[in-house]
Design an enzyme around this catalytic site. Structure first.
Site, PDB file in Angstrom:
ATOM      1  N   ARG A  77       0.841  -1.208   0.000  1.00 44.15           N
ATOM      2  CA  ARG A  77       0.000   0.000   0.000  1.00 44.15           C
ATOM      3  C   ARG A  77       0.868   1.246   0.000  1.00 44.15           C
ATOM      4  O   ARG A  77       0.514   2.253  -0.612  1.00 44.15           O
ATOM      5  CB  ARG A  77      -0.901   0.007   1.240  1.00 44.15           C
ATOM      6  CG  ARG A  77      -2.022  -0.956   1.101  1.00 44.15           C
ATOM      7  CD  ARG A  77      -3.050  -0.837   2.187  1.00 44.15           C
ATOM      8  NE  ARG A  77      -4.226  -1.553   1.711  1.00 44.15           N
ATOM      9  CZ  ARG A  77      -5.406  -1.003   1.488  1.00 44.15           C
ATOM     10  NH1 ARG A  77      -5.619   0.242   1.751  1.00 44.15           N
ATOM     11  NH2 ARG A  77      -6.394  -1.726   1.007  1.00 44.15           N
ATOM     12  N   TYR A  81       0.585   4.490  -2.296  1.00 41.03           N
ATOM     13  CA  TYR A  81       0.421   5.854  -1.785  1.00 41.03           C
ATOM     14  C   TYR A  81       1.533   6.784  -2.289  1.00 41.03           C
ATOM     15  O   TYR A  81       1.296   7.958  -2.559  1.00 41.03           O
ATOM     16  CB  TYR A  81       0.369   5.846  -0.253  1.00 41.03           C
ATOM     17  CG  TYR A  81      -0.811   5.064   0.298  1.00 41.03           C
ATOM     18  CD1 TYR A  81      -1.997   4.952  -0.439  1.00 41.03           C
ATOM     19  CD2 TYR A  81      -0.766   4.433   1.533  1.00 41.03           C
ATOM     20  CE1 TYR A  81      -3.075   4.224   0.047  1.00 41.03           C
ATOM     21  CE2 TYR A  81      -1.851   3.706   2.018  1.00 41.03           C
ATOM     22  CZ  TYR A  81      -2.998   3.606   1.269  1.00 41.03           C
ATOM     23  OH  TYR A  81      -4.065   2.880   1.748  1.00 41.03           O
ATOM     24  N   TYR A 103     -11.987  10.596   0.516  1.00 41.01           N
ATOM     25  CA  TYR A 103     -13.220  10.468   1.308  1.00 41.01           C
ATOM     26  C   TYR A 103     -12.910  10.795   2.773  1.00 41.01           C
ATOM     27  O   TYR A 103     -11.771  10.676   3.226  1.00 41.01           O
ATOM     28  CB  TYR A 103     -13.866   9.090   1.137  1.00 41.01           C
ATOM     29  CG  TYR A 103     -13.188   7.947   1.852  1.00 41.01           C
ATOM     30  CD1 TYR A 103     -12.223   7.186   1.219  1.00 41.01           C
ATOM     31  CD2 TYR A 103     -13.544   7.612   3.158  1.00 41.01           C
ATOM     32  CE1 TYR A 103     -11.609   6.136   1.866  1.00 41.01           C
ATOM     33  CE2 TYR A 103     -12.929   6.558   3.817  1.00 41.01           C
ATOM     34  CZ  TYR A 103     -11.964   5.832   3.165  1.00 41.01           C
ATOM     35  OH  TYR A 103     -11.352   4.799   3.814  1.00 41.01           O
ATOM     36  N   HIS A 105     -12.005  12.847   5.924  1.00 37.80           N
ATOM     37  CA  HIS A 105     -11.080  13.966   6.127  1.00 37.80           C
ATOM     38  C   HIS A 105      -9.760  13.582   5.463  1.00 37.80           C
ATOM     39  O   HIS A 105      -9.246  12.488   5.728  1.00 37.80           O
ATOM     40  CB  HIS A 105     -10.905  14.154   7.639  1.00 37.80           C
ATOM     41  CG  HIS A 105     -10.101  15.363   8.018  1.00 37.80           C
ATOM     42  ND1 HIS A 105      -8.824  15.590   7.543  1.00 37.80           N
ATOM     43  CD2 HIS A 105     -10.386  16.396   8.838  1.00 37.80           C
ATOM     44  CE1 HIS A 105      -8.361  16.724   8.050  1.00 37.80           C
ATOM     45  NE2 HIS A 105      -9.296  17.230   8.837  1.00 37.80           N
ATOM     46  N   ALA A 135     -14.764   9.505   9.312  1.00 36.56           N
ATOM     47  CA  ALA A 135     -15.445   8.376   9.958  1.00 36.56           C
ATOM     48  C   ALA A 135     -15.525   8.620  11.464  1.00 36.56           C
ATOM     49  O   ALA A 135     -16.495   8.243  12.118  1.00 36.56           O
ATOM     50  CB  ALA A 135     -14.693   7.087   9.659  1.00 36.56           C
TER      51      ALA A 135
HETATM   52  C1  LIG Z   1      -7.349   4.920   5.151  1.00 32.74           C
HETATM   53  S1  LIG Z   1      -8.431   5.231   6.471  1.00 32.74           S
HETATM   54  C2  LIG Z   1      -9.312   6.605   5.838  1.00 32.74           C
HETATM   55  C3  LIG Z   1     -10.084   7.390   6.852  1.00 32.74           C
HETATM   56  C4  LIG Z   1     -10.698   8.651   6.288  1.00 32.74           C
HETATM   57  N1  LIG Z   1      -9.669   9.556   5.821  1.00 32.74           N
HETATM   58  C5  LIG Z   1     -11.604   9.378   7.269  1.00 32.74           C
HETATM   59  O1  LIG Z   1     -11.458  10.601   7.414  1.00 32.74           O
HETATM   60  O2  LIG Z   1     -12.470   8.781   7.876  1.00 32.74           O
HETATM   61  C6  LIG Z   1      -9.493   3.863   6.316  1.00 32.74           C
HETATM   62  C7  LIG Z   1     -10.106   3.487   7.647  1.00 32.74           C
HETATM   63  O3  LIG Z   1     -11.122   4.421   7.980  1.00 32.74           O
HETATM   64  C8  LIG Z   1     -12.188   3.778   8.633  1.00 32.74           C
HETATM   65  N2  LIG Z   1     -13.384   3.896   7.788  1.00 32.74           N
HETATM   66  C9  LIG Z   1     -13.437   4.077   6.459  1.00 32.74           C
HETATM   67  N3  LIG Z   1     -14.715   4.104   6.026  1.00 32.74           N
HETATM   68  C10 LIG Z   1     -15.474   3.935   7.123  1.00 32.74           C
HETATM   69  C11 LIG Z   1     -16.863   3.868   7.341  1.00 32.74           C
HETATM   70  N4  LIG Z   1     -17.745   3.982   6.337  1.00 32.74           N
HETATM   71  N5  LIG Z   1     -17.301   3.681   8.599  1.00 32.74           N
HETATM   72  C12 LIG Z   1     -16.442   3.546   9.636  1.00 32.74           C
HETATM   73  N6  LIG Z   1     -15.115   3.603   9.489  1.00 32.74           N
HETATM   74  C13 LIG Z   1     -14.639   3.802   8.251  1.00 32.74           C
HETATM   75  C14 LIG Z   1     -11.788   2.309   8.796  1.00 32.74           C
HETATM   76  O4  LIG Z   1     -11.145   2.144  10.053  1.00 32.74           O
HETATM   77  C15 LIG Z   1     -10.813   2.144   7.649  1.00 32.74           C
HETATM   78  O5  LIG Z   1      -9.957   1.057   7.858  1.00 32.74           O
END
Ligand SMILES: C[S@@+](CC[C@H](N)C(=O)[O-])C[C@H]1O[C@@H](n2cnc3c(N)ncnc32)[C@H](O)[C@@H]1O
Length: 266
Positions: A77, A81, A103, A105, A135
């Site tokens: 990954r 990135y 998606y 923040h 999230a």
């Molecule tokens: C690479 S991070 C990105 C987080 C993103 N930048 C944010 O602001 O929420 C990916 C992680 O975010 C969380 N995540 C992403 N989508 C989600 C959702 N729909 N509901 C809950 N947690 C989520 C999970 O822990 C996932 O493994």
């Protein structure tokens, strides 16, 4: 005659970068500022949660380039990135106004936006991050958690496994990217005294489409290794211990109050 010391417009790099968050739920979380960065960009790169969300973004800009194809089975990954940073930077260097759309923040559990902004600034380009609803924000709303009540620690799940970190069981513990951890035996929990095996764990998935509802599953900690966990879920452990009063500090504060009152009454 005075000569101007200002650089001519040819000297100023025109390329610029904005990394913006789209929020979690299509249509309802996008801020006016993030939208304006998207609309004013020459080229938009997108790392989004869903193909439908990407189609929605395409309606805002004619040149949206998906970053998803850089993911590949078996490829690290981090390599993906790094490539995201490179493709965005190539357009910035070519003098374009670039908008990276992520998606949630763009700065929360997201490596490339921070790195791209750092790289752009180091090369003298303007770069900006525009926050989005993450999230984490949705989790507080959907699960009715106030991080201010008992405190809240956030960890990337692998980091918790591979490094010595201190968990405070009197607060909430939020684990991100648990679905990516190869070994989900979570040995630190099962062997440590912080959590009992019947301690409730919340598996949370926030809505990404307006027709979705949040998915909230509650399981005992002992079942966690056996529950299929999609990568987009976040794991929350509620506090397992009571807050411990700091008696020494309280006594000192009481003594200070007392001497203040005594002084005042003289
Ligand atoms: C690479 S991070 C990105 C987080 C993103 N930048 C944010 O602001 O929420 C990916 C992680 O975010 C969380 N995540 C992403 N989508 C989600 C959702 N729909 N509901 C809950 N947690 C989520 C999970 O822990 C996932 O493994």
């Amino acid at each position: 005659m005075q000569t101007s010391t200002l650089p001519s417009s040819d000297d100023v790099p025109r390329g610029r970068l904005a990394c913006v968050g789209l929020g979690m739920t299509l249509g309802s979380h996008l801020t006016p500022l993030a939208r304006s960065h998207i609309e004013q960009a020459d080229v938009v790169f997108a790392a989004l949660s869903d193909g439908i969300v990407e189609m929605w973004l395409q309606r805002m800009h004619p040149d949206v380039r998906s970053l998803q194809p850089y993911y590949q089975e078996g490829k690290s990954r981090l390599r993906t990135y790094r490539q995201w940073v490179e493709v965005m930077m190539a357009e910035v260097r070519a003098g374009k106004r670039v908008c990276g759309v992520f998606y949630g923040h763009p700065g929360i559990f997201a490596w490339s936006p921070h790195k791209a902004i750092e790289a752009a600034r180091a090369e003298g380009f303007q770069a900006h991050m525009e926050p989005g609803i993450s999230a984490e924000d949705c989790l507080y709303a959907d699960l009715g958690i106030d991080p201010g009540r008992y405190g809240c620690q956030h960890f990337e799940a692998s980091q918790l496994l591979f490094y010595e970190r201190r968990i405070d069981p009197a607060g909430y513990l939020v684990l991100w990217q648990v679905g990516l951890v190869g070994d989900r035996s979570l040995a630190r929990f099962t062997t440590g005294p912080a959590y009992r095996l019947d301690h409730e764990v919340i598996l949370y998935r926030g809505a990404t489409l307006p027709i979705d509802k949040p998915r909230i599953r509650r399981v005992p900690l002992r079942d966690l290794p056996h529950v299929p966990l999609p990568v987009e879920e976040t794991v929350v452990l509620p506090p397992s211990a009571a807050l411990k009063p700091n008696l020494a500090v309280r006594e000192r504060l009481d003594a200070l109050d007392k001497s203040f009152l005594e002084d005042g009454s003289k």
